[in-house]
Design an enzyme around this catalytic site. Sequence first.
Site, PDB file in Angstrom:
ATOM      1  CD  GLU A 107      -3.206  -1.165   2.107  1.00 39.19           C
ATOM      2  OE1 GLU A 107      -2.899  -0.596   3.311  1.00 39.19           O
ATOM      3  OE2 GLU A 107      -3.991  -1.942   2.085  1.00 39.19           O
ATOM      4  CG  HIS A 134      -6.485  -0.346   3.954  1.00 35.74           C
ATOM      5  ND1 HIS A 134      -5.623  -1.283   4.319  1.00 35.74           N
ATOM      6  CD2 HIS A 134      -7.360  -0.601   5.045  1.00 35.74           C
ATOM      7  CE1 HIS A 134      -5.767  -2.031   5.191  1.00 35.74           C
ATOM      8  NE2 HIS A 134      -6.997  -1.502   5.766  1.00 35.74           N
TER       9      HIS A 134
END
Length: 321
Positions: free
Chosen positions: A263, A282
């Site tokens: 990420e 997310h």
Amino acid sequence: MGIVVVTTSPGFGTVGRVPGKISERGWEFIRCIDTSRPDGGVAEYRERMDFLVVGLIPATAEMIASAPRLKGILKHGVGVDNIDIAAATARRIPVLNAPGTNANAVAELAIGSMFSLARRIPMLHRVVTDGGWQRHVGSEIEGKVLGVVGLGNIGKTLARKGRALGMRVLASDPYPDVDFAKEHGVEIVELRDVLAQSDFVSLHVFGGKDNAHLIGAEEIALMKKTAYLMNFARGEVVDTEALYDALANDRLMGAAIDAYVQEPPDRAHPIFSHPRVVFTPHSGADTTEAVERMGLMNIADIEAILDGQRPARVLNPEIYR
């Protein structure tokens, strides 16, 4: 010397009553969210840090060992797979999370993703803004089967919402809450049955090696070709290559992805150009209400530790023996 609270969470201390409560207590509050650095910048403050409030940047053994004043590690969220609990326990430092605070936020995003997938909302938005007028016949949510993998706080909240929308709800969990399931009309079945029977499968399990590739090629092959897979857990829970292969070969209708192994993810992967996948960064817990609930719980636990109490939510209670 005052109390120093360091956070690697972009959200902690930003909304609602939380900033005022931190200020009222006179704590020195430091945010370390520099994603170009492995620790977000914590190293500059580790000598003075009393509490670490963790976001997505890992709290490693090295970080914990190098903070002599550290009194507590708190997750601004629920999943603690990025906290070295063993290292904290070795130093008798309590580790805490904020269970239940993001349940409604994540469940609502899952519901929103179901509607987005069923009605192809992101695609149709782009059609109109690009000057087109291509219509698409979607499907309705009512009467469909929702499969919930992981019947914890989030899974239970989603199950109740699914039932309220007129869905049949199946759930799998290693330790299911049978009383909850009976009260809310949720059918407890094995994972393979959830996958085989559901129109929407929503993942709400912990990350880590025990659940790595919980959903791989073999599991996806059990799903209906008209079904959708939604990952609101952790990136490693789904085999991305297997998911893309199923989508590219029309063995799965679509997917929603909120969690990634890396990420931000590498958007060169072909899955990011697939028209039947909805992506979010997310952000399942990213509502003002959830962020405030998490922050207030973190503050309450910091205060309990400072008062010499044992917080109710401590994840390594053996340190108190």
